[in-house]
Design an enzyme around this catalytic site. Structure first.
Site, PDB file in Angstrom:
ATOM      1  CG  MET A  54      -1.912   1.123   1.268  1.00 13.90           C
ATOM      2  SD  MET A  54      -3.090   1.102  -0.068  1.00 13.90           S
ATOM      3  CE  MET A  54      -3.985  -0.397   0.292  1.00 13.90           C
ATOM      4  CB  CYS A  55       1.805   3.965  -0.665  1.00 13.88           C
ATOM      5  SG  CYS A  55       0.096   4.361  -1.009  1.00 13.88           S
ATOM      6  NE  ARG A  56       6.359   0.001  -0.172  1.00 13.86           N
ATOM      7  CZ  ARG A  56       6.640  -0.740   0.910  1.00 13.86           C
ATOM      8  NH1 ARG A  56       7.781  -1.393   0.971  1.00 13.86           N
ATOM      9  NH2 ARG A  56       5.775  -0.815   1.896  1.00 13.86           N
TER      10      ARG A  56
END
Length: 279
Positions: free
Chosen positions: A1-3
């Protein structure tokens, strides 16, 4: 869920930080190595950077995948900065709010990103939303959990809290109302990086006196990357990294009287990776 990733160091082209490394944030948009939730970060991206003598950062954000943006390569080749925050997004709700939902969020000198998700969003945050001044809610750039967490952090910053207090307080508030939330937060003013490890991976690379990088995962296989323990607050400059344990509201005994300041002593990460307790 995102970086996401933040860096303080010598001025250099953004490409050297975001594109050139073998496992760069650019590559993490389609092939992250340590991402526990989701597999592809194609729902938007953004980069914010600071220019010498200007405390207000610039931003470049787009709604689609970073690899599909024809301007990104030129931008990162010619723009130079010594203070950067960038993120690639895997949306909690697909397609929500487009470019406005892409980190970094910004206000004044601050840049902010959230890697994670708020459990039970949006109903779980209704009490917190009711406690915010209406103007804060009207300022939301997007109707997403990340934008709302940023509103909570920014409200605390505007109330005079230090960066670490604001992040820790927001994490405790959200986690108390929505247990199981993943709240890896990243904040910078161009001089200090403040971050939380709460439910997902966080690493740092320290070259004391020169450069500090804080990232969801390492962008290369260098031996000096260190993983931040879960439930930890990180504060970093170019010269120093401090790690402080964070108390989980779910583990607290309401009768013991402990508050935000009873988290144990911070750990200073000094040159050569020697750890010392600061009491």
């Amino acid at each position: 869920m995102c970086r996401h990733l933040a860096c303080l160091g010598p001025e250099s082209p953004l490409r050297e930080l975001l594109v050139a490394p073998p496992y760069s944030l650019f590559r993490q948009s389609w092939a992250p190595r340590a991402q526990r939730h989701g597999t592809v970060n194609a729902d938007g991206f953004g980069v914010g950077w600071y220019a010498p003598g200007d405390p207000v950062p610039a931003r470049y954000r787009r709604a689609g995948p970073v690899w599909a943006d024809p301007s990104f390569a030129d931008l990162t080749r010619v723009v130079r900065s010594g203070a950067v925050l960038a993120a690639v997004r895997d949306a909690t709700g697909a397609g929500a709010d487009g470019e406005a939902a892409a980190a970094p969020f910004a206000s004044g000198r601050w840049l902010f990103s959230h890697n994670g998700a708020v459990t039970g969003w949006p109903a779980s945050m209704a009490p917190s939303a009711a406690a915010l001044p209406p103007a804060r809610l009207l300022e939301l750039e997007a109707r997403t959990d990340s934008a709302f967490v940023w509103a909570l952090v920014l409200h605390r910053l505007r109330a005079g809290e230090e960066a670490g207090q604001a992040l820790a307080g927001a994490v405790r508030e959200v986690s108390g109302a929505a247990p199981g939330s993943r709240l890896n937060l990243l904040l910078t003013d161009g001089e200090v990086i403040t971050a939380t490890a709460w439910g997902d991976t966080l690493w740092y690379l320290a070259e004391p006196g020169r450069r500090t990088v804080v990232a969801s995962e390492p962008y290369d296989d260098g031996p000096h990357w260190r993983e931040v323990p879960d439930r930890t607050l990180l504060a970093a400059t170019r010269a120093d990294v401090l790690l402080t344990p964070l108390e989980d509201p779910a583990d607290e005994d309401p009768a013991d009287g402990r508050g935000d300041d009873d988290r144990g002593p911070p750990v200073a990460v000094a040159e050569g990776d020697v750890l010392s307790q600061r009491r």
